[in-house]
Each structure stands twice: as structure tokens, then as C-alpha cells.
Design an enzyme around this catalytic site. Structure first.
Site, PDB file in Angstrom:
ATOM      1  CG  ASP A  50     -10.897  17.585  18.390  1.00  0.00           C
ATOM      2  OD1 ASP A  50     -11.890  16.850  19.041  1.00  0.00           O
ATOM      3  OD2 ASP A  50     -10.060  18.126  18.578  1.00  0.00           O
ATOM      4  CE  LYS A  58      -3.805   0.443   2.716  1.00  0.00           C
ATOM      5  NZ  LYS A  58      -4.510   0.263   3.982  1.00  0.00           N
ATOM      6  CG  ASP A  73     -11.195  19.567  25.235  1.00  0.00           C
ATOM      7  OD1 ASP A  73     -10.545  18.736  25.137  1.00  0.00           O
ATOM      8  OD2 ASP A  73     -12.547  19.657  24.475  1.00  0.00           O
ATOM      9  CB  THR A 122     -16.827   9.035  23.362  1.00  0.00           C
ATOM     10  OG1 THR A 122     -16.608  10.404  23.313  1.00  0.00           O
ATOM     11  CG2 THR A 122     -18.293   8.781  23.921  1.00  0.00           C
ATOM     12  CG  ASP A 162      -7.847  10.558  18.895  1.00  0.00           C
ATOM     13  OD1 ASP A 162      -8.671  10.062  19.268  1.00  0.00           O
ATOM     14  OD2 ASP A 162      -7.116  11.483  18.804  1.00  0.00           O
ATOM     15  CG  ASP A 185     -14.681  14.349  19.772  1.00  0.00           C
ATOM     16  OD1 ASP A 185     -15.173  13.693  20.590  1.00  0.00           O
ATOM     17  OD2 ASP A 185     -14.574  15.483  19.757  1.00  0.00           O
ATOM     18  CG  ASP A 215     -11.581   8.201  20.668  1.00  0.00           C
ATOM     19  OD1 ASP A 215     -12.108   8.833  21.525  1.00  0.00           O
ATOM     20  OD2 ASP A 215     -10.932   8.918  19.711  1.00  0.00           O
ATOM     21  CE  LYS A 235     -11.917   7.205  25.678  1.00  0.00           C
ATOM     22  NZ  LYS A 235     -11.911   7.459  24.054  1.00  0.00           N
TER      23      LYS A 235
HETATM   24  P1  IMP Z   1     -13.281  11.138  22.725  1.00  0.00           P
HETATM   25  O1  IMP Z   1     -12.213  11.490  21.639  1.00  0.00           O
HETATM   26  O2  IMP Z   1     -14.551  10.516  22.150  1.00  0.00           O
HETATM   27  O3  IMP Z   1     -12.659  10.200  24.006  1.00  0.00           O
HETATM   28  O4  IMP Z   1     -13.658  12.554  23.166  1.00  0.00           O
HETATM   29  C1  IMP Z   1     -12.968  13.407  23.944  1.00  0.00           C
HETATM   30  C2  IMP Z   1     -13.550  14.990  23.730  1.00  0.00           C
HETATM   31  O5  IMP Z   1     -14.832  14.814  24.367  1.00  0.00           O
HETATM   32  C3  IMP Z   1     -12.838  15.771  24.702  1.00  0.00           C
HETATM   33  O6  IMP Z   1     -11.551  16.368  23.928  1.00  0.00           O
HETATM   34  C4  IMP Z   1     -13.852  16.799  25.056  1.00  0.00           C
HETATM   35  O7  IMP Z   1     -13.773  17.932  23.686  1.00  0.00           O
HETATM   36  C5  IMP Z   1     -15.264  16.364  24.775  1.00  0.00           C
HETATM   37  N1  IMP Z   1     -15.961  16.131  26.016  1.00  0.00           N
HETATM   38  C6  IMP Z   1     -17.186  16.557  26.553  1.00  0.00           C
HETATM   39  N2  IMP Z   1     -17.068  16.189  27.697  1.00  0.00           N
HETATM   40  C7  IMP Z   1     -16.520  15.607  28.345  1.00  0.00           C
HETATM   41  C8  IMP Z   1     -16.256  15.058  29.399  1.00  0.00           C
HETATM   42  O8  IMP Z   1     -17.110  15.156  30.272  1.00  0.00           O
HETATM   43  N3  IMP Z   1     -14.956  14.516  29.587  1.00  0.00           N
HETATM   44  C9  IMP Z   1     -14.170  14.379  28.869  1.00  0.00           C
HETATM   45  N4  IMP Z   1     -13.965  14.804  27.672  1.00  0.00           N
HETATM   46  C10 IMP Z   1     -15.375  15.547  27.027  1.00  0.00           C
HETATM   47 MG    MG Z   2     -10.478  10.965  20.400  1.00  0.00          MG
END
Ligand code: IMP
Ligand code: MG
Length: 445
Positions: A171, A123, A355, A199, A402, A165, A163, A363
Site C-alpha cells: 500500500d 499446498k 485514505d 488502479t 485486493d 496498491d 489493481d 473499475k
Molecule cells: P489501487 O489499490 O491501485 O486501486 O489504488 C488505490 C489508492 O490510490 C488509494 O487508496 C489512494 O491511496 C491512491 N489514490 C491516489 N489518487 C487517487 C485518486 O484520485 N482516487 C482514488 N485513489 C487515489
Molecule cells: Mg488495491
């Protein structure tokens, strides 16, 4: 600690600790280093000037391919030896791999690295490159391929956790109906693989998760060929390990909250609410201090199971260094606090890209809940929390995420309970799922 040492420690050491199920930083760098040797010795960049362009010098490419393959086969054999060693409780001596790469941890499966290299070389044309040596990303993708080959070939994939985001959507975005990830997730459900979306995003109500995942949930609701059991095979585990929702066609948000008593593990049931509040109080104070001392354009967000800082408005990007500093400061303060020292309640402080959040649990707990929920006799709508059935094992679980490298790296925690694949974008998740589907298809035929 000298300044130099502190820099090395802060930037590297915390990322290099144990490794479970597959390689992360130090081992990935180690393999990259091994591959650099034949690259330097045999890459023959002058061939490009001598009229034998990259594609007209197949001998060079073949030689590089042969040597890279041999090295990966040697590492594969070393891992096999390490696995034999880890399974022999009477052997007090470390494996050769452990001596060479001290941060290596136990493995859930063997890793067919040579075959995975050959697949990725087809690839990515790694062996054809004359100026760019095998990179960290090349090795990361080879390890991902090896892991999914292993999880489908030596056993059966029973549970895939994802996961949100950066893995399923960009994101801060949502899973829109046009996302190419959706048909691939439906395909997994059709093959009777259970899915957990694990998540960090922590919301107490289903409508918030519907807003993030509506493309997938609507597609499931409208699917004519998924059986009711297959539709029941998706759960959302939010806030790392704090809120469980199951798919529910009858609910307007297509998700219904699962009462905590049905899914909490006995260990989690022991987490005391006072300890949780105390830990979050310490984290909140530390985050406020960081906002002040680093002059962050951020506001504190306190929830019942998390506390974080988010930019004052969506157009602001807090510098990565400030986010990483904040995570490391908060982590240290929590570890040294009486709430943290007691280790009664696990927590996860991480850099989310835009953030920083400190969540109760992590997790590894979230994936464990999914493994129990979908255990043989429980879960899947039958209401079991896994107590009666056999919990899905680590070697039959794959977590895709990620966050394996940035400070706190929340997906990295899942390595302690299952195999993992480390992707860098939703597009890579799509590639990985295609690879997985092909391997599963081959196995079935
Ligand atoms: P993940 O990548 O799905 O694990 O999501 C992480 C993102 O969820 C964090 O970077 C935040 O932007 C958002 N987020 C919203 N609420 C929360 C929380 O209560 N704890 C941690 N992340 C949160
Ligand atoms: Mg993520």
C-alpha cells in the site's frame, strides 16, 4: 432502523450484495459453513493426544479430504445448474443455488471447485488440520484457483487486469525493479496476454505513473525478447476509469497518454461535466463534514475526477472504523443527492486502507475500456477503441485485486464485467501468477 439492524446493515449487507463471476462474502461464508460440518464430525482432535499425531493418522486426513471434496463437487454441480438456469431466458424460476444463496449472481465460467480444493489442500494441508476448520481464506483461495483453472481450461485468458496498491506493490509503495511480480507479468506478455493496470490512483501525467510502476516499465523497455506488439500490450488505466496510458518506449516516462476520444465508451461520453462537478462538490462537502464530526487528522484532496481525504502526514493512521464510517456516510449522502439520484454519472466511494476516495466511474468501466482497447482489430497500438473488433469477453478476462470486502470495495466492481481473483497481498499475487503460468503451460503443451 433499530441500532442492531443498522449495525448489521452497515457492516454486512452492503458487502453481501450481488455476486458476479465468482463468490464474495455471503457465498464464501456459505461454503465455509458447509465445510464446517465434516470438520466438526470427523476432525477427531483427540487423535493428537493418542499418539497418532496429525501426520500419523492418514485415515482421518483422507476421510476429511474425501468429504471436503464431495461437498465442493456438490457445490460445483449446483453452480453448473445455476449457469444452465441463467442462460435460459424463458425460465422464470430461480436456481437451487439462488434459493440457498440469494446474493449469488451470474457466472462467466463454471468453477471446478473439487479440483481447486485438491490443489489448495496439497499446498495448505486443510484436511490435515484437527483444530482449525476450513477458513474464509482457505475458501477464498480455493475460489481463486477454481477461477483461474476455469479461465485457462474452458477458454483462453486474453486480458489480465491488475489493481495497483496491495496487489502489485504494498500500500502506497511502488513497483520496484526487484519485485518478483515483474518477471511474471513479462511472462504473461510473452504469452500474448494483454495487461491492464487498473488502479484508482488518479494522475493526469505519465511521470506520476512511471514513479509508481518504473520497475515494470523499465524491465519492459529493456527486454530483448518481447516483440513490439507484446510491448504495446500493456496499458495503465488510472483513476478507476479516467486516464488511459499506453506503453511507449520512445517516451521518457515509457508511457504516453491516449487521447480520450480514442478510448471513451459511448456511455462514458454521455457523462456531463456539470454532473461530475456537482457530484464531486457534494462528496467534498460530505468528506469535510466527516473530518469535523469524527475529528479526523486528515486533509481533503480535490482532483478533476476525484475527491478524497488523506492523513495530515504519512505517519498518521486514521482508524479503520473512521475510514469505513466516512465511506458509508459519503456514499449515503451521494445516493440521496440530486446528482447521485439521477444516476447519470457512476461513482465509487471506497476505503483505500489509509485514505478515502470518491472517484468518478469505477473499475467495471476501467476494465471495460481495456476489453475494448485490446479488442481483436483495435488496440495494441493500432489505435482502435474496440468499435471495429470484438471486445474481449468477461470469460476471457481476469481482474486481480485486493478490495472485495472493505467499504466501497473498488475491485469488487470489476466482477460485473469479468472473472476476478481476490488476493490479500503482493505475495499472493505472485502465487496466483505462478499457478496461472503452470496452467497455461500445461494447456500449451
Ligand atoms: P489501487 O489499490 O491501485 O486501486 O489504488 C488505490 C489508492 O490510490 C488509494 O487508496 C489512494 O491511496 C491512491 N489514490 C491516489 N489518487 C487517487 C485518486 O484520485 N482516487 C482514488 N485513489 C487515489
Ligand atoms: Mg488495491
Amino acid at each position: 432502523m433499530t441500532t442492531r439492524y443498522r449495525v448489521e446493515y452497515a457492516l454486512k449487507t452492503h458487502r453481501r450484495d450481488q455476486l458476479i463471476g465468482k463468490f464474495v462474502l455471503e457465498p464464501t461464508e456459505w461454503i465455509k459453513g458447509l465445510l464446517a460440518v465434516p470438520f466438526v464430525l470427523y476432525s477427531q482432535p483427540q487423535g493428537v493426544f493418542e499418539g497418532q499425531g496429525i501426520h500419523s493418522s492418514p485415515q482421518t486426513r483422507d476421510e476429511a479430504h474425501r468429504r471436503y471434496s464431495e461437498i465442493l463437487r456438490d457445490v460445483e454441480i449446483m453452480i453448473d445448474d445455476h449457469i444452465t438456469n441463467q442462460n435460459n431466458a424463458d425460465n422464470p424460476f430461480p436456481s437451487k443455488l439462488k434459493l440457498l444463496v440469494p446474493s449469488i449472481g451470474p457466472f462467466f465460467t463454471r468453477l471446478p471447485l473439487e479440483a481447486a480444493f485438491k490443489f489448495q489442500d496439497r499446498k495448505r494441508y486443510i484436511s490435515s488440520r484437527r483444530f482449525v476448520s476450513p477458513s474464509f481464506n482457505d475458501v477464498r483461495l480455493i475460489l481463486n484457483s477454481a477461477q483461474i483453472m476455469a479461465v485457462t481450461t474452458y477458454g483462453t485468458l486474453q486480458l489480465a487486469t491488475f489493481d495497483g496498491d496491495v496487489t502489485l506493490y504494498d500500500d502506497g509503495q511502488s513497483l520496484e525493479p526487484t519485485s518478483p511480480v515483474i518477471p511474471r507479468l513479462l511472462d504473461l506478455l510473452r504469452k500474448n496476454v494483454k495487461i491492464g493496470i487498473v488502479t484508482a490512483a488518479g494522475y493526469t501525467t505519465a511521470d506520476r505513473y512511471y514513479a509508481r510502476l518504473h520497475g515494470l516499465l523499465d524491465a519492459m523497455a529493456n527486454s530483448a525478447d518481447l516483440t513490439p506488439t507484446q510491448k504495446q500490450s500493456l496499458v495503465v488505466m488510472g483513476g478507476e476509469a479516467n486516464y488511459l496510458f499506453e506503453f511507449c518506449s520512445a517516451s521518457p516516462d515509457l508511457l504516453s497518454p491516449v487521447p480520450i476520444a480514442r478510448w471513451l465508451t459511448p456511455e462514458m461520453a454521455g457523462w456531463d461535466e456539470r454532473d461530475i462537478d456537482q457530484l464531486l462538490d457534494v462528496a467534498e462537502a460530505a468528506l469535510r463534514d466527516c473530518i469535523k464530526s469524527l475529528n479526523l487528522p486528515a486533509a481533503v484532496m480535490r482532483k478533476d475526477r476525484a475527491v478524497g481525504i488523506i492523513p495530515l502526514n504519512p505517519d498518521i493512521r486514521i482508524p479503520r472504523e473512521s475510514l469505513e464510517e466516512t465511506v458509508l456516510v459519503v456514499q449515503k449522502i451521494l445516493e440521496l443527492s440530486s446528482a447521485g439520484r439521477s444516476r447519470r454519472v457512476p461513482f465509487c466511494a471506497f476505503n483505500g486502507g489509509r485514505d478515502v476516495f470518491v472517484d468518478i466511474g469505477d473499475k467495471s468501466w476501467g476494465v471495460t475500456v481495456c476489453q475494448r482497447w485490446f479488442s481483436n482489430s483495435g488496440g495494441a497500438g493500432e489505435g482502435g477503441s474496440g468499435d471495429d473488433g470484438v471486445t474481449i469477453r468477461g470469460e476471457n478476462t481476469l481482474h486481480v485485486g485486493d478490495q472485495f470486502l472493505s467499504a466501497g470495495a473498488n475491485d469488487f466492481r470489476a466482477r460485473s464485467v469479468g472473472t476476478t481473483a481476490w488476493i490479500a497481498s503482493p505475495a499472493e499475487t505472485v502465487d496466483l501468477l505462478d499457478e496461472l503460468a503452470e496452467l497455461m503451460g500445461k494447456k500449451m503443451s
